[in-house]
Design a protein around this motif. Structure first.
Motif, PDB file in Angstrom:
ATOM      1  N   PRO A  70      53.975  42.505  26.949  1.00 29.30           N
ATOM      2  CA  PRO A  70      53.330  41.311  27.839  1.00 29.30           C
ATOM      3  C   PRO A  70      54.144  40.903  28.872  1.00 29.30           C
ATOM      4  N   HIS A  71      53.617  40.934  30.172  1.00 30.03           N
ATOM      5  CA  HIS A  71      54.226  40.188  31.197  1.00 30.03           C
ATOM      6  C   HIS A  71      54.093  38.740  31.496  1.00 30.03           C
ATOM      7  N   PRO A  72      55.014  38.256  32.173  1.00 31.59           N
ATOM      8  CA  PRO A  72      55.321  36.857  32.477  1.00 31.59           C
ATOM      9  C   PRO A  72      53.765  36.630  33.501  1.00 31.59           C
ATOM     10  N   VAL A  73      53.374  35.518  33.654  1.00 36.34           N
ATOM     11  CA  VAL A  73      52.141  35.176  34.456  1.00 36.34           C
ATOM     12  C   VAL A  73      52.582  33.981  35.428  1.00 36.34           C
ATOM     13  N   MET A  74      52.156  34.497  36.802  1.00 36.95           N
ATOM     14  CA  MET A  74      52.226  33.540  37.865  1.00 36.95           C
ATOM     15  C   MET A  74      50.881  33.305  38.345  1.00 36.95           C
ATOM     16  N   ILE A  75      50.360  31.878  38.376  1.00 38.81           N
ATOM     17  CA  ILE A  75      49.137  31.606  38.826  1.00 38.81           C
ATOM     18  C   ILE A  75      49.599  31.263  40.423  1.00 38.81           C
ATOM     19  N   TRP A  76      48.798  31.908  41.200  1.00 38.92           N
ATOM     20  CA  TRP A  76      49.046  31.863  42.611  1.00 38.92           C
ATOM     21  C   TRP A  76      47.766  31.017  43.250  1.00 38.92           C
ATOM     22  N   ILE A  77      47.925  29.972  43.917  1.00 35.98           N
ATOM     23  CA  ILE A  77      46.906  29.132  44.756  1.00 35.98           C
ATOM     24  C   ILE A  77      47.036  29.298  46.223  1.00 35.98           C
ATOM     25  N   HIS A  78      46.084  29.489  46.902  1.00 37.33           N
ATOM     26  CA  HIS A  78      46.163  29.854  48.415  1.00 37.33           C
ATOM     27  C   HIS A  78      46.071  28.680  49.280  1.00 37.33           C
ATOM     28  N   GLY A  79      46.796  28.570  50.275  1.00 38.63           N
ATOM     29  CA  GLY A  79      46.627  27.701  51.423  1.00 38.63           C
ATOM     30  C   GLY A  79      45.301  27.619  52.258  1.00 38.63           C
ATOM     31  N   GLY A  80      45.303  26.732  53.183  1.00 37.19           N
ATOM     32  CA  GLY A  80      43.985  26.784  54.116  1.00 37.19           C
ATOM     33  C   GLY A  80      43.403  25.167  54.292  1.00 37.19           C
ATOM     34  N   GLY A  81      44.239  24.011  54.042  1.00 35.44           N
ATOM     35  CA  GLY A  81      43.767  22.972  54.061  1.00 35.44           C
ATOM     36  C   GLY A  81      42.520  22.726  53.397  1.00 35.44           C
ATOM     37  N   TRP A  82      42.373  23.023  52.065  1.00 35.81           N
ATOM     38  CA  TRP A  82      41.120  23.020  51.001  1.00 35.81           C
ATOM     39  C   TRP A  82      39.942  23.180  51.602  1.00 35.81           C
ATOM     40  N   VAL A  83      40.038  23.977  53.002  1.00 31.24           N
ATOM     41  CA  VAL A  83      38.835  24.103  53.628  1.00 31.24           C
ATOM     42  C   VAL A  83      38.869  25.831  53.956  1.00 31.24           C
ATOM     43  N   LEU A  84      39.635  26.177  54.109  1.00 32.75           N
ATOM     44  CA  LEU A  84      39.901  27.821  54.570  1.00 32.75           C
ATOM     45  C   LEU A  84      40.615  28.474  53.617  1.00 32.75           C
ATOM     46  N   GLY A  85      40.712  29.702  53.690  1.00 36.11           N
ATOM     47  CA  GLY A  85      41.346  30.518  52.765  1.00 36.11           C
ATOM     48  C   GLY A  85      40.618  30.918  51.368  1.00 36.11           C
ATOM     49  N   SER A  86      41.235  32.079  50.919  1.00 32.47           N
ATOM     50  CA  SER A  86      40.524  32.672  49.730  1.00 32.47           C
ATOM     51  C   SER A  86      41.693  33.703  48.992  1.00 32.47           C
ATOM     52  N   ALA A  87      41.059  33.829  47.845  1.00 32.01           N
ATOM     53  CA  ALA A  87      42.011  35.054  47.074  1.00 32.01           C
ATOM     54  C   ALA A  87      42.165  36.234  47.876  1.00 32.01           C
ATOM     55  N   ALA A  88      41.144  36.622  48.677  1.00 32.64           N
ATOM     56  CA  ALA A  88      41.197  38.043  49.320  1.00 32.64           C
ATOM     57  C   ALA A  88      42.243  38.056  50.597  1.00 32.64           C
ATOM     58  N   ALA A  89      42.028  36.832  51.250  1.00 30.17           N
ATOM     59  CA  ALA A  89      42.985  36.580  52.174  1.00 30.17           C
ATOM     60  C   ALA A  89      44.513  36.464  51.764  1.00 30.17           C
ATOM     61  N   SER A  90      44.554  35.781  50.749  1.00 30.86           N
ATOM     62  CA  SER A  90      45.973  35.767  50.188  1.00 30.86           C
ATOM     63  C   SER A  90      46.428  37.076  49.060  1.00 30.86           C
ATOM     64  N   ASP A  91      45.720  38.146  49.372  1.00 32.68           N
ATOM     65  CA  ASP A  91      45.965  39.309  48.348  1.00 32.68           C
ATOM     66  C   ASP A  91      47.586  39.919  48.916  1.00 32.68           C
ATOM     67  N   ALA A  92      47.816  40.004  49.952  1.00 28.52           N
ATOM     68  CA  ALA A  92      49.315  40.605  50.220  1.00 28.52           C
ATOM     69  C   ALA A  92      50.093  39.604  49.403  1.00 28.52           C
ATOM     70  N   THR A  93      50.160  38.425  49.613  1.00 24.94           N
ATOM     71  CA  THR A  93      51.151  37.562  48.804  1.00 24.94           C
ATOM     72  C   THR A  93      51.179  37.916  47.315  1.00 24.94           C
ATOM     73  N   ALA A  94      50.053  37.719  46.831  1.00 25.06           N
ATOM     74  CA  ALA A  94      49.776  38.182  45.221  1.00 25.06           C
ATOM     75  C   ALA A  94      50.481  39.358  44.992  1.00 25.06           C
ATOM     76  N   ARG A  95      50.179  40.151  45.612  1.00 20.01           N
ATOM     77  CA  ARG A  95      50.787  41.606  45.322  1.00 20.01           C
ATOM     78  C   ARG A  95      52.420  41.710  45.335  1.00 20.01           C
ATOM     79  N   ASP A  96      52.836  41.077  46.587  1.00 26.40           N
ATOM     80  CA  ASP A  96      54.193  40.895  46.551  1.00 26.40           C
ATOM     81  C   ASP A  96      55.010  40.158  45.354  1.00 26.40           C
ATOM     82  N   LEU A  97      54.190  39.101  44.993  1.00 31.84           N
ATOM     83  CA  LEU A  97      54.827  38.460  43.810  1.00 31.84           C
ATOM     84  C   LEU A  97      54.614  39.398  42.682  1.00 31.84           C
ATOM     85  N   CYS A  98      53.639  40.038  42.372  1.00 31.69           N
ATOM     86  CA  CYS A  98      53.385  40.797  41.374  1.00 31.69           C
ATOM     87  C   CYS A  98      54.727  42.169  41.474  1.00 31.69           C
ATOM     88  N   ARG A  99      54.870  42.644  42.338  1.00 33.07           N
ATOM     89  CA  ARG A  99      55.650  43.657  42.514  1.00 33.07           C
ATOM     90  C   ARG A  99      57.106  43.125  42.540  1.00 33.07           C
TER      91      ARG A  99
END
Length: 303
Positions: A70-99
């Motif tokens: 089992p792997h440790p788990v990181m919940i990542w929450i994107h920015g964008g002022g609660w108006v902009l942004g998405s999981a898709a737009a923060s894909d690269a950051t999530a991948r870097d954290l994973c790796r």
């Protein structure tokens, strides 16, 4: 110090004549323009696999590292002022954290304002964290080794989530979070014009997020207003701020409040940097340093 030349180059690129700032665009256009900034993250890092999922009715994207769980788990929450942004737009950051941290990342696609003002985003991240705690083991994650983090508005939501679920997380990573929507801090005036995030944009974001008339001193909006007992129960924190960021002072103030409550805090101010730099490793070298610090802190927390 002066603005880092790589950060200045980003500002020069984004502030072309005739290109309006995001807060002067209709929301759909602003979202499209903001999504375009994800190109500054560079080529997505390879991970073992990814999967779209639904966590208590909230869309998420999961990223697995190489190796057996089992792997440790990181919940990542994107920015964008609660108006902009998405999981898709923060894909690269999530991948870097994973790796780099060797963890299973849960990238959250919470609801956005103005269609879904406060408390929708808070409700969504809480729902996801509860789903992770009960379901992630079956997906190769270790619910006893969890962390939460995010940038900008995602940093705010991460701090709120850590307050709402005491004992759930080994670490919170807050990247230039907004922690006080009620009072002007000096850095808002110092850095309120001519940068990636401006005072006018902050007002635009806040007006839409709090359109239901919510109290900006509610700790679920401004975690700096949490009481001492809540602060003391928070997990250890890694807090990043940027010198040329309107949010610099409130990020620093939150780190100090955590310290005063007896919480272990690593606070790093990136001199010469601007709001948003963390998500731009392809063009701003300091972002790579920040990711390495974050990954190292996660590995230590889970050791």
């Amino acid at each position: 110090m002066a603005i880092d030349p790589s950060a200045q180059a980003v500002l020069d690129m984004l502030q072309q004549p005739g290109v309006p700032p995001l807060n002067e665009l209709p929301v759909p256009d602003a979202r499209e323009a903001y999504a375009g900034l994800s190109a500054l993250a560079g080529e997505p890092a390879p991970v073992a696999r990814t999967q779209d999922a639904v966590a208590n009715e909230v869309p998420v994207k999961l990223y697995w590292p190489e190796g057996d769980g089992p792997h440790p788990v990181m919940i990542w929450i994107h920015g964008g002022g609660w108006v902009l942004g998405s999981a898709a737009a923060s894909d690269a950051t999530a991948r870097d954290l994973c790796r780099h941290a060797g963890c299973l990342v849960v990238n959250v696609d919470y609801r956005l304002a103005p269609e879904h003002p406060f408390p929708a985003a808070v409700e969504d991240v809480i729902a996801v964290a509860k789903w992770v705690s009960t379901e992630i083991e079956a997906l190769g994650g270790d619910p006893t080794r969890m962390a939460v983090g995010g940038d900008s508005a995602g940093g705010t939501l991460s701090a709120v989530l850590a307050q709402e679920l005491p004992g759930a997380f080994a670490l919170q990573i807050l990247v230039y979070p907004a922690t006080d929507l009620a009072q002007p801090h000096p850095s808002i005036e110092e850095n309120g014009e001519g940068l990636l995030l401006t005072k006018a944009a902050m007002t635009w974001f806040t007006d839409q997020y709090l359109s239901g008339g919510a109290d900006p001193r509610d700790p679920r909006i401004s975690p700096l207003y949490a009481d001492a007992a809540t602060m003391a129960a928070a997990p250890p924190a890694l807090v990043f701020t940027a010198e040329y960021d309107p949010l610099r002072d409130e990020g620093e103030a939150y780190a100090e409040r955590l310290r005063e409550a007896g919480v272990a805090v690593e606070y790093v101010r990136y001199d010469g940097q601007i709001h948003g730099f963390f998500a731009m490793p392809a063009v701003i070298p300091a972002a790579k340093d920040a990711m390495e610090r974050a990954a190292s802190a996660l590995r230590r927390a889970w050791a």
